[in-house]
Enzyme design. Structure first.
Site, PDB file in Angstrom:
ATOM      1  N   LYS A 154       1.262 111.523 -25.359  1.00 44.83           N
ATOM      2  CA  LYS A 154       2.015 112.256 -24.330  1.00 44.83           C
ATOM      3  C   LYS A 154       3.060 111.287 -23.796  1.00 44.83           C
ATOM      4  O   LYS A 154       2.776 110.445 -22.948  1.00 44.83           O
ATOM      5  CB  LYS A 154       1.115 112.736 -23.192  1.00 44.83           C
ATOM      6  CG  LYS A 154       1.831 113.770 -22.330  1.00 44.83           C
ATOM      7  CD  LYS A 154       1.617 113.597 -20.830  1.00 44.83           C
ATOM      8  CE  LYS A 154       2.507 112.623 -20.162  1.00 44.83           C
ATOM      9  NZ  LYS A 154       3.935 112.943 -20.046  1.00 44.83           N
TER      10      LYS A 154
ATOM     11  N   GLU B  70      -2.619  99.708 -19.038  1.00 43.30           N
ATOM     12  CA  GLU B  70      -1.537  98.726 -18.850  1.00 43.30           C
ATOM     13  C   GLU B  70      -0.754  99.214 -17.641  1.00 43.30           C
ATOM     14  O   GLU B  70       0.009 100.180 -17.742  1.00 43.30           O
ATOM     15  CB  GLU B  70      -0.634  98.683 -20.085  1.00 43.30           C
ATOM     16  CG  GLU B  70      -1.290  98.149 -21.340  1.00 43.30           C
ATOM     17  CD  GLU B  70      -1.452  96.644 -21.322  1.00 43.30           C
ATOM     18  OE1 GLU B  70      -0.892  95.978 -20.439  1.00 43.30           O
ATOM     19  OE2 GLU B  70      -2.170  96.126 -22.200  1.00 43.30           O
TER      20      GLU B  70
ATOM     21  N   CYS C  81       7.664  96.216 -16.504  1.00 42.19           N
ATOM     22  CA  CYS C  81       6.423  95.907 -15.763  1.00 42.19           C
ATOM     23  C   CYS C  81       6.253  94.410 -15.570  1.00 42.19           C
ATOM     24  O   CYS C  81       5.589  93.976 -14.643  1.00 42.19           O
ATOM     25  CB  CYS C  81       5.230  96.477 -16.496  1.00 42.19           C
ATOM     26  SG  CYS C  81       5.164  95.941 -18.200  1.00 42.19           S
TER      27      CYS C  81
ATOM     28  N   GLU D 248       6.189  96.685  -6.191  1.00 42.53           N
ATOM     29  CA  GLU D 248       6.986  96.586  -7.413  1.00 42.53           C
ATOM     30  C   GLU D 248       8.307  97.342  -7.174  1.00 42.53           C
ATOM     31  O   GLU D 248       8.297  98.557  -6.974  1.00 42.53           O
ATOM     32  CB  GLU D 248       6.181  97.235  -8.550  1.00 42.53           C
ATOM     33  CG  GLU D 248       6.798  97.148  -9.905  1.00 42.53           C
ATOM     34  CD  GLU D 248       5.942  97.865 -10.967  1.00 42.53           C
ATOM     35  OE1 GLU D 248       5.313  98.898 -10.656  1.00 42.53           O
ATOM     36  OE2 GLU D 248       5.923  97.384 -12.107  1.00 42.53           O
TER      37      GLU D 248
HETATM   38  P1  NAP Z   1       4.023 106.723 -14.260  1.00 43.03           P
HETATM   39  O1  NAP Z   1       4.666 107.584 -13.258  1.00 43.03           O
HETATM   40  O2  NAP Z   1       2.668 106.199 -13.994  1.00 43.03           O
HETATM   41  O3  NAP Z   1       4.039 107.578 -15.617  1.00 43.03           O
HETATM   42  C1  NAP Z   1       3.552 107.063 -16.832  1.00 43.03           C
HETATM   43  C2  NAP Z   1       3.093 108.208 -17.707  1.00 43.03           C
HETATM   44  O4  NAP Z   1       2.020 108.882 -17.059  1.00 43.03           O
HETATM   45  C3  NAP Z   1       4.154 109.270 -17.982  1.00 43.03           C
HETATM   46  O5  NAP Z   1       3.970 109.784 -19.274  1.00 43.03           O
HETATM   47  C4  NAP Z   1       3.831 110.328 -16.938  1.00 43.03           C
HETATM   48  O6  NAP Z   1       4.256 111.604 -17.307  1.00 43.03           O
HETATM   49  C5  NAP Z   1       2.319 110.254 -16.956  1.00 43.03           C
HETATM   50  N1  NAP Z   1       1.680 110.792 -15.762  1.00 43.03           N
HETATM   51  C6  NAP Z   1       2.101 110.769 -14.471  1.00 43.03           C
HETATM   52  N2  NAP Z   1       1.196 111.395 -13.678  1.00 43.03           N
HETATM   53  C7  NAP Z   1       0.192 111.817 -14.485  1.00 43.03           C
HETATM   54  C8  NAP Z   1      -1.026 112.533 -14.280  1.00 43.03           C
HETATM   55  N3  NAP Z   1      -1.406 112.944 -13.072  1.00 43.03           N
HETATM   56  N4  NAP Z   1      -1.815 112.791 -15.345  1.00 43.03           N
HETATM   57  C9  NAP Z   1      -1.442 112.391 -16.574  1.00 43.03           C
HETATM   58  N5  NAP Z   1      -0.300 111.731 -16.848  1.00 43.03           N
HETATM   59  C10 NAP Z   1       0.502 111.425 -15.806  1.00 43.03           C
HETATM   60  O7  NAP Z   1       4.890 105.457 -14.616  1.00 43.03           O
HETATM   61  P2  NAP Z   1       6.430 105.381 -15.012  1.00 43.03           P
HETATM   62  O8  NAP Z   1       7.248 105.615 -13.801  1.00 43.03           O
HETATM   63  O9  NAP Z   1       6.707 106.207 -16.224  1.00 43.03           O
HETATM   64  O10 NAP Z   1       6.519 103.850 -15.486  1.00 43.03           O
HETATM   65  C11 NAP Z   1       6.677 102.812 -14.609  1.00 43.03           C
HETATM   66  C12 NAP Z   1       5.351 102.109 -14.339  1.00 43.03           C
HETATM   67  O11 NAP Z   1       4.758 101.724 -15.566  1.00 43.03           O
HETATM   68  C13 NAP Z   1       5.546 100.822 -13.556  1.00 43.03           C
HETATM   69  O12 NAP Z   1       4.554 100.714 -12.572  1.00 43.03           O
HETATM   70  C14 NAP Z   1       5.371  99.747 -14.615  1.00 43.03           C
HETATM   71  O13 NAP Z   1       4.971  98.501 -14.109  1.00 43.03           O
HETATM   72  C15 NAP Z   1       4.354 100.362 -15.502  1.00 43.03           C
HETATM   73  N6  NAP Z   1       4.384  99.756 -16.846  1.00 43.03           N
HETATM   74  C16 NAP Z   1       3.359  98.933 -17.213  1.00 43.03           C
HETATM   75  C17 NAP Z   1       3.396  98.321 -18.457  1.00 43.03           C
HETATM   76  C18 NAP Z   1       2.288  97.405 -18.906  1.00 43.03           C
HETATM   77  O14 NAP Z   1       2.251  97.096 -20.085  1.00 43.03           O
HETATM   78  N7  NAP Z   1       1.396  96.972 -18.038  1.00 43.03           N
HETATM   79  C19 NAP Z   1       4.476  98.558 -19.322  1.00 43.03           C
HETATM   80  C20 NAP Z   1       5.497  99.403 -18.911  1.00 43.03           C
HETATM   81  C21 NAP Z   1       5.433 100.002 -17.666  1.00 43.03           C
HETATM   82  P3  NAP Z   1       5.641 112.248 -16.779  1.00 43.03           P
HETATM   83  O15 NAP Z   1       6.716 111.424 -17.339  1.00 43.03           O
HETATM   84  O16 NAP Z   1       5.602 113.607 -17.339  1.00 43.03           O
HETATM   85  O17 NAP Z   1       5.590 112.195 -15.284  1.00 43.03           O
END
Ligand code: NAP
Length: 488
Positions: free
Chosen positions: A181, A257, A291, A388
């Site tokens: 997804k 992650e 991240c 962040e």
């Molecule tokens: P996010 O809002 O947590 O979304 C990530 C994924 O989760 C997207 O596919 C999103 O779908 C989905 N999602 C959101 N709410 C959900 C729910 N209730 N149930 C199931 N899926 C759900 O994060 P983001 O804004 O895309 O990415 C930024 C974050 O990712 C930052 O905090 C960053 O630090 C972190 N990150 C971590 C790493 C690592 O390796 N540790 C790497 C990259 C990024 P939708 O797009 O449809 O909302």
């Protein structure tokens, strides 16, 4: 899509059981280019029925995929890798179109993304078990490694290709099947990877991609369906928590992650040229939306003013624009909500007494563009140092002693990456060992590679991706205790 050499890579459709689903009864949603606001595609909205079909097809495919030889899987995954290399330019353009990062960075992401596919094609052949000395002479104890089963991979928008391959490649290598997804803001890269998986001969149902912005419905099912045995997520800590909670009911194996708040420490004895390059790389890659981006730059008193001046000068020289344009180094942010968060963090810092040394405003280009910004005189109480920021905002914090720097660096619930710059080997060891993070960059701001274990501690996550450890996340250990083997 005119700018692609191979138009077949532009697939605005979900990939379920080897078939492209262009319509669902739930309508469609619009995908916009973050640089221009232009409509890129209308995508079908998947909900329960489509997600269930993808899970069931992954389960059906698992029964035969798990029985294939590691060598066969390695060959198919390697063919997938070759196709990613062949189509690198088109894939990079798709990334820039939907995510906004400069094309040079998108090409770099494709190198990184495909490196996991090559690496895990090789690792497929190296999954080994153990023969363990038994407690009785009549016994033999053997440990086997077997694929976990159907894996749900939920990925973020900031690295639309790499965050998928870092999960799917080890899963497929281990003999698992996958339902991806992707983030609803960057699905086109995922579909292009799906198209290449088909061309590589990866069987139907082994690699599925769901589309849609009915995120809670899709995510709810992926984390509760009894046929999904593993949830692998990259994204925010907040959403990670929700997914862990939802996965608890059916006790799924989980890898997380999550978010970061990386400290970057520059000591007085650092090589300043190296430090300036390191900070620029660790801060501005992907317009600060990484991240492992340096979220707090801690600088020792003796070099603080000199380093601040050099960072401000380099920041002012950065070229901001549409990622497809030549020479652009800073693209748009993903959307205006992300811009508003940067603005809020900056306003809080300035209200608390911090000083803007470079940038500081929404960019004249408008929309989702923000000026790369350096702000000095930041203190640990400010929001910018605690949360962040995920944008092109570089806060400089002054410190006096090593102990103070380490204490400040560890004063966070996150523990993904940290960085330090010093020429003193004893200080490097002492500091690196004391930092509470899963990864430490020493005299570098670029630490991502397929050969190293990527992941966090504390609330930054569970598990590791990449390296020879990465495939373990997709394997279960089964041991056989075999008795009755006495002398004839
Ligand atoms: P996010 O809002 O947590 O979304 C990530 C994924 O989760 C997207 O596919 C999103 O779908 C989905 N999602 C959101 N709410 C959900 C729910 N209730 N149930 C199931 N899926 C759900 O994060 P983001 O804004 O895309 O990415 C930024 C974050 O990712 C930052 O905090 C960053 O630090 C972190 N990150 C971590 C790493 C690592 O390796 N540790 C790497 C990259 C990024 P939708 O797009 O449809 O909302």
């Amino acid at each position: 899509m005119d700018i692609l050499n191979d138009k077949g890579l532009w697939r605005p459709a979900a990939l379920i059981d080897g078939e492209w689903v262009t319509e669902t009864p739930h309508g469609s949603y619009e995908l916009l280019n973050p640089a221009t606001g232009a409509l890129l595609a209308r995508l079908p909205r998947c909900q329960e029925a489509e997600t269930t079909r993808a899970i069931e097809s992954a389960d059906a495919a698992f029964r035969s995929w798990r029985e294939t030889t590691a060598k066969h899987r390695a060959e198919l995954i390697n063919r997938w890798y070759q196709l990613m290399v062949e189509h690198k330019e088109d894939l990079a353009r798709i990334i820039t179109l939907e995510e906004g990062k400069p094309l040079t960075e998108a090409r770099g992401e494709m190198d990184y993304a495909s490196s996991f596919v090559q690496w895990f094609a090789e690792e497929a052949k190296r999954v080994r078990g153990d023969v363990i000395p038994a407690p009785k002479t009549t016994q033999r104890i053997v440990a086997l490694k077997q694929p976990v089963g159907v894996c749900a991979a939920i990925t973020p928008w900031n690295f639309p290709a790499a965050m998928i391959t870092r999960k799917a490649a080890p899963a497929l290598a281990a003999g698992c099947t996958v339902v991806v997804k992707p983030a609803s803001q960057t699905p086109m890269t995922a579909f292009a990877l799906g198209e290449l998986a088909i061309r590589a001969g990866i069987p139907r149902g082994v690699f599925n991609v769901i589309s849609g912005n009915d995120t809670r419905i899709i995510g709810g099912l992926l984390t509760s369906h009894r046929l999904v045995r593993k949830v692998t997520f990259t994204g925010s800590t907040e959403v990670g928590r929700v997914l862990l909670r939802q996965s608890a009911e059916t006790i799924k194996k989980c890898s997380m992650e999550l978010g970061g708040n990386a400290p970057l420490i520059v000591f007085d004895d650092a090589d300043l040229d190296l430090a300036v390059d390191g900070v620029m790389n660790a801060k501005y890659r992907n317009t600060g939306q990484s991240c492992i981006a340096a979220n707090r730059v801690l600088v020792q008193d003796g070099i603080y003013d000199a380093l601040a001046a050099r960072l401000a000068e380099r920041t002012r020289a950065l070229k901001v624009g549409n990622g497809l344009d030549e020479g652009v180094q800073i693209g748009p942010m993903i959307d205006v909500a992300a811009v508003a968060k940067v603005e809020a963090h900056l306003a809080d810092a300035v209200a608390g007494g911090a000083t803007v040394l470079a940038g500081g405003r929404r960019h004249a280009l408008g929309g989702a563009f923000f000026e790369p910004t350096v702000v000095a005189g930041v203190t640990r109480e400010m929001t910018i140092a605690r949360e962040e920021t995920f944008g092109p905002l570089m806060p400089l914090v002054r410190f006096q002693t090593d102990a103070e720097a380490i204490e400040m660096a560890n004063d966070s619930e996150f523990g993904l990456a940290s960085y330090l710059f010093s020429r003193d080997a004893a200080r490097v060891w002492r500091t690196a060992e004391a930092l509470e993070s899963g990864m430490v960059g020493i005299n570098t701001g670029l630490i991502s590679t397929e050969v190293a274990p990527f992941g966090g501690v504390k609330q930054s996550g569970l598990g590791r991706e990449g390296s020879h450890y990465g495939i373990d996340e997709y394997l279960e250990i089964k041991y056989m205790c075999w008795d009755g083997l006495g002398a004839a």
